[in-house]
Design a protein around this motif. Sequence first.
Motif, PDB file in Angstrom:
ATOM      1  N   ILE A 288       0.875  -1.226  -0.077  1.00  0.00           N
ATOM      2  CA  ILE A 288       0.056  -0.087  -0.070  1.00  0.00           C
ATOM      3  C   ILE A 288       0.705   1.208  -0.008  1.00  0.00           C
ATOM      4  N   ALA A 289       0.580   2.025  -1.055  1.00  0.00           N
ATOM      5  CA  ALA A 289       1.532   3.346  -0.920  1.00  0.00           C
ATOM      6  C   ALA A 289       1.049   4.319   0.143  1.00  0.00           C
ATOM      7  N   GLY A 290       2.244   4.899   0.697  1.00  0.00           N
ATOM      8  CA  GLY A 290       2.053   5.767   1.789  1.00  0.00           C
ATOM      9  C   GLY A 290       2.824   7.053   1.776  1.00  0.00           C
ATOM     10  N   HIS A 291       2.803   7.840   2.519  1.00  0.00           N
ATOM     11  CA  HIS A 291       3.376   9.040   2.366  1.00  0.00           C
ATOM     12  C   HIS A 291       4.057   9.656   3.878  1.00  0.00           C
ATOM     13  N   VAL A 292       3.712   8.738   4.974  1.00  0.00           N
ATOM     14  CA  VAL A 292       4.359   9.223   6.134  1.00  0.00           C
ATOM     15  C   VAL A 292       5.278   8.322   6.468  1.00  0.00           C
TER      16      VAL A 292
ATOM     17  N   LYS B 207      -6.378   1.288   8.478  1.00  0.00           N
ATOM     18  CA  LYS B 207      -5.033   1.175   8.553  1.00  0.00           C
ATOM     19  C   LYS B 207      -4.627   1.731   9.982  1.00  0.00           C
TER      20      LYS B 207
ATOM     21  N   PRO C   6     -14.966  -1.164   4.271  1.00  0.00           N
ATOM     22  CA  PRO C   6     -16.616  -1.639   3.521  1.00  0.00           C
ATOM     23  C   PRO C   6     -17.087  -2.665   3.995  1.00  0.00           C
TER      24      PRO C   6
ATOM     25  N   GLU D 114      -4.812  -5.684   2.281  1.00  0.00           N
ATOM     26  CA  GLU D 114      -5.644  -4.975   1.702  1.00  0.00           C
ATOM     27  C   GLU D 114      -6.996  -4.846   2.287  1.00  0.00           C
ATOM     28  N   ILE D 115      -7.620  -3.536   2.247  1.00  0.00           N
ATOM     29  CA  ILE D 115      -8.685  -3.477   3.498  1.00  0.00           C
ATOM     30  C   ILE D 115      -9.693  -4.664   2.752  1.00  0.00           C
TER      31      ILE D 115
ATOM     32  N   VAL E  27     -13.310  -6.666   2.854  1.00  0.00           N
ATOM     33  CA  VAL E  27     -14.818  -6.338   3.003  1.00  0.00           C
ATOM     34  C   VAL E  27     -15.509  -7.237   3.720  1.00  0.00           C
TER      35      VAL E  27
ATOM     36  N   ALA F 274     -10.919  -3.900  -1.680  1.00  0.00           N
ATOM     37  CA  ALA F 274     -11.371  -2.373  -1.438  1.00  0.00           C
ATOM     38  C   ALA F 274     -11.269  -1.354  -2.649  1.00  0.00           C
TER      39      ALA F 274
ATOM     40  N   GLU G 165     -13.815  -0.837  -5.147  1.00  0.00           N
ATOM     41  CA  GLU G 165     -15.016   0.109  -4.995  1.00  0.00           C
ATOM     42  C   GLU G 165     -14.434   1.693  -4.841  1.00  0.00           C
TER      43      GLU G 165
ATOM     44  N   HIS H 295      -8.517   5.566  -5.147  1.00  0.00           N
ATOM     45  CA  HIS H 295      -7.801   5.127  -4.197  1.00  0.00           C
ATOM     46  C   HIS H 295      -6.199   5.177  -5.053  1.00  0.00           C
ATOM     47  N   GLN H 296      -6.167   4.700  -5.961  1.00  0.00           N
ATOM     48  CA  GLN H 296      -4.904   4.536  -6.816  1.00  0.00           C
ATOM     49  C   GLN H 296      -4.200   5.762  -7.191  1.00  0.00           C
TER      50      GLN H 296
ATOM     51  N   HIS I 299      -4.034   8.668  -5.456  1.00  0.00           N
ATOM     52  CA  HIS I 299      -3.301   8.933  -4.254  1.00  0.00           C
ATOM     53  C   HIS I 299      -2.768  10.478  -4.399  1.00  0.00           C
ATOM     54  N   PRO I 300      -3.467  11.434  -4.200  1.00  0.00           N
ATOM     55  CA  PRO I 300      -3.014  12.836  -4.230  1.00  0.00           C
ATOM     56  C   PRO I 300      -1.836  13.184  -3.152  1.00  0.00           C
TER      57      PRO I 300
ATOM     58  N   HIS J 174      -1.376   8.119   4.198  1.00  0.00           N
ATOM     59  CA  HIS J 174      -1.496   6.639   3.631  1.00  0.00           C
ATOM     60  C   HIS J 174      -2.808   5.995   4.499  1.00  0.00           C
TER      61      HIS J 174
ATOM     62  N   GLU K   7      -8.545   6.384   2.633  1.00  0.00           N
ATOM     63  CA  GLU K   7      -8.601   5.798   1.315  1.00  0.00           C
ATOM     64  C   GLU K   7      -9.016   6.934   0.457  1.00  0.00           C
TER      65      GLU K   7
END
Lengths: 560, 334, 252
Positions: free
Chosen positions: A8-12, A117, A197, A529-530, A532, C8, C11, C15-16, C18-19, C24, C27
């Motif tokens: 999962i991409a992340g920025h922190v 997350k 979800p 992955e989140i 459902v 997820a 839906e 999400h992809q 990602h501004p 992170h 969503e």
Amino acid sequence: MSAVDKPIAGHVDDSHGDPNASYLEAKHGIGPWLYTLDHKRIGLMYLVMISLAFLAGGIFALLVRLELFTRGKTIIDAETYNKFFTLHGAIMVFLFIIPSIPAGLGNFFLPIMVGAKDVAFPRLNMWSFYIYLIGAVISLASIVIGSVDTGWTFYTPYSTTTATAVASMTFGVFVLGFSSILTGLNFIVTVHTMRGPGITWRRLPLFVWGMYSTALIQVLATPVLAITVALLMMERVFGLGIFNPKLGGDPVLFQHFFWFYSHPAVYIMIVPGMAIISEVLATFTRRPIVGYFAGAMSSLSLALLGFLVWGHHMFTAGMSEFSTMLFSALTFLVAIPSGVKVFNWTATLYKGEVWFTTPMLYALSFIFLFSIGGLTGLFLGTLSVDVHLHDTYFVVAHFHYVMMGGTVMGFLAGMFYWWPKMTGKLYNETPAKVGWFLVFVGFNVTFIAQFIMGSRGMPRRYYDYLPQFEPFHKASTIGSWILGLGLIIEAVTLLSSLKNGKKSPPNPWGSAGYEWQTATPPLLFNFKEIPVRTRGPYDYHLATPEDLYDGFPEGEPHGD
Amino acid sequence: MKLAMLAPTSFQLPEAMSSFAPTIDDLYMKIYWLSVVFFVAIVGAMVYFAVKYRKRAGHKAEAATHSVFMDRLEVFWTVAPIFILLPLFHEGFRGYMDLSVAPADSIEIRVRGAQWRWEFEYPNGESDNVLHVPVNKNVKLIMSSEDVLHAFFVPEFRVKKDLVPGMYSSVWFRPTVTGEADLFCAEYCGGKSKDNTGAELPPAQFNGHWSMISKVKIDTPEAFDKYLDNMAPVGPLEERGRALYLKKACVGCHTIDGSKGVAPTWKGVFGKSHKMADGTDAVMDENYVRESILNPNAKIVAGYTAPSVMPTYQGTLKEKEIDAIIAFMKSLKE
Amino acid sequence: MATETGHASAEHPEHQEHPHFLQHHFETPAQQYDASKLGMWVFIATEILMFGGLFVAYLIYHAQEPELFKLAHHALDKKLGALNTVVLLFSSLTAALAVRSAQLGKRNRTSAFLVVTLLCAAAFLVVKYFEYSHKIHAGLLPGRCFGHPGFANCIGDAGLATQPLAVSVQEHGMLLQLPTRANMFFALYFMMTGLHGVHVLVGMSLLTWVLIKNIKGHFSPEYFTHVDLSALYWHLVDLVWIYLFPLLYLVS
């Protein structure tokens, strides 16, 4: 199984760890612990500090009980005794019970349960922990600079005139309040905006409902405590006069303010305990909790009623007859949601598959002890009877049955229940059960003796007592030793599992709960992955065998 | 009643010595038995279900199904408790109103609480630190505190009320048997086990919340009248001073045998010059003693740290009582 | 392992993307914005309850001695109080305008409105400073200081022995004789306006921080949460004063 390997991409900061590794192994070294934003690591650090606070508060409790073993001086002089029981109360309330379940276990499991997350504000969460540490240091610094002898309630005018370090202790409490507010704020926002979800309000685990109710009280009641202790500090430093009768102030106003926070705080303490019991009972009966919706609503109504009954701490303080009547009537209403919970838990056992693991034994003792705590509350809510019992050991025993018999049993149930999840290790059931037995017996011996001497008229916070109370004090002190021994065994059992414990499979209890449907210990971002959710957390009839697979070879489940 | 043998009232509650006690005890025991029934039902059901449905080979949890019966049961146990709680609330409130409203014909006794002593002042203006009350008469206490919160508590009477500085509170009762009962302070009010230098005092001199206890003596009306008559000051002034010395808690700090206590001894000090904490000398004459009683911080004997822990007796001691104390001090020659 | 079933991402196509401003653990930007906004509202609720304690204390003591409060309130300068009210109301307007221009992406106008808001806040504190120093010199500081002009007599070791006294104040050519009991009014006045003053300072730091971010170009019409939230906080600071002014300056 639908493992997606894409991270999962992340920025922190936290995103730099390996998202496919467990949160314990994703990053190494002490630094990533100290400035972590991960709710699980923060939860764990909270648990460590909280356990140390429990140890410190427990040592003070044992010393207080030991002093009361004989009449007159046993081990400590009177001033030290007054300081010790104050420290016992203040440490247990502000440093242990209030943060215990929400900030420790709640921090760890709430985001996982709601399918997020992390909590909504990870940075605030970290600050909450450090503010807790600062608050703890400031309040405990009072021990060094003269200690506090006011009782944990800081009643004026004694607290404004005593020569002890009240300002430091109350400033610590003020700071700790902010820590509590930040945790509550985070939980409210997380539950409202971060549910994954499929997790509708009706599918929210009861633990999350409990945390949510608790969070509401934390954010709405704690600011009143903050302003109250701020006024108390001003009173001490400048002689402000708001609580000083000589300047036209009213010392009883302090009690109103104090209990406006501290009564709701009782629900900050007990509702999370109840929330854990619901989780544990569902898992170890393989049944949905009877009355899920009633359970959720009873937590909320306890939170709401908690705000309306503060006056029942002051029935002998000279309130008007009208307010006394109102507070007594509202107090009786608390019995209804509490009763609903107890009845629902008991009914959950019916036609279940009751598995006597250590967490389950704690959950069953919770029902046993909380019933006593709740029923003795009827004596205290009944006005004329309360006049006799108020400020005696009866009250002391009553709130220990609720706080320790309730919250601490819930906390221990949660610790054993989630230990494999948090650490990835299995603890040894046999010593854990021996420890449970000693805790249960020791607790009852300690506090039943206090009920009896209380109703016979033994006032609380006495350094010395009249001869007729001696047998009860002796019994109570002996009980405290058994209780202490039991708790030591439990601590050793858990800690030794870190070194010697077998590796835990992902779902050792075979639970349908959401948190068990993830890796053990959880991954850095909880999920690959989140997920459902297509069923509720207690829907054993809808859960697949895969959901409930305990990971042990056939025929030898863990602990039997 | 057979059940009552299992947990007799007398084991849980102290002797009933006031008119309130029987009603309150009755309500207490009602709640007690109600609790026992609920507790046995809940824990009984819990243990029974837990054992009957224990995890074992061949037994599986029954799948949860929605049942109308359970819905009804839930509504039942949500609503039903109200009908038990309402009467409890009502009876408790009625009892509380009885406790609150003193009959018009009550004998009024003035109660003053201070760290850490009780003073009971009778209608004749005399006071004592033991409470004497006549049996079968209504007694109303008008209470105030001189420093911090205290609470008047007599378990045998089932009454308790806080003493709040800056206001009067009151409580009443009617004793129903003659005898003696314990009287406690039930609101935490601190304590002291070290002198001003920080050295620990002998345990016998520890004073505090726990030592703010006294006795209630319930006399026959004749004995009570006689007690009041005997209180009227008779006899030599110094004897009255000795009585005040004991009654007003001077004895807590000042010795009369020359030994060193928290405060200077009274033996052989009157009329002599003493070194003060500020370096000056002062003669302990009538004015010195009077000033020290009314304003303890005015002059402090060297060796005793300032400020003094002694409360002011302004408004507590009458002029003639100060005279008596001075006379008593004069009589304590070396 | 029986874990994550379903995607997820199916839906949440955005999400992809990602501004860059999306943290992170969120969503979508909408989720992040909702969380921040709700967080600020909850925080405002705690603030209101904190002031609530003081308001309740005020109402109780005012009800006990309405005449005393009426007498004591004449020592406050109504004109300065009214001036401060106008200043704060105006600053609330400019804060709202800053949000509006941030929403429209007009960066320079946002900065200008933020600066005006900050200047108003500073003006409020300057007026407050003059009011406070006047009271302190008149010996109206509550507690042990009451009746003792300045700090010197009542702070530190000397202060412990100081007793509050009755005060005479010259205000608008009128000589006010205030008994010791009037301390209660000033205790509440200083606690309430003092706590409010602390909030003004916190609000100013927030606005300054947002101003710097704005100048650096952190915000866009898609993302201006910080401007929005600090303005919301500033409205709270304003709102509290709207209640404090009549309670303290216009006692009837």
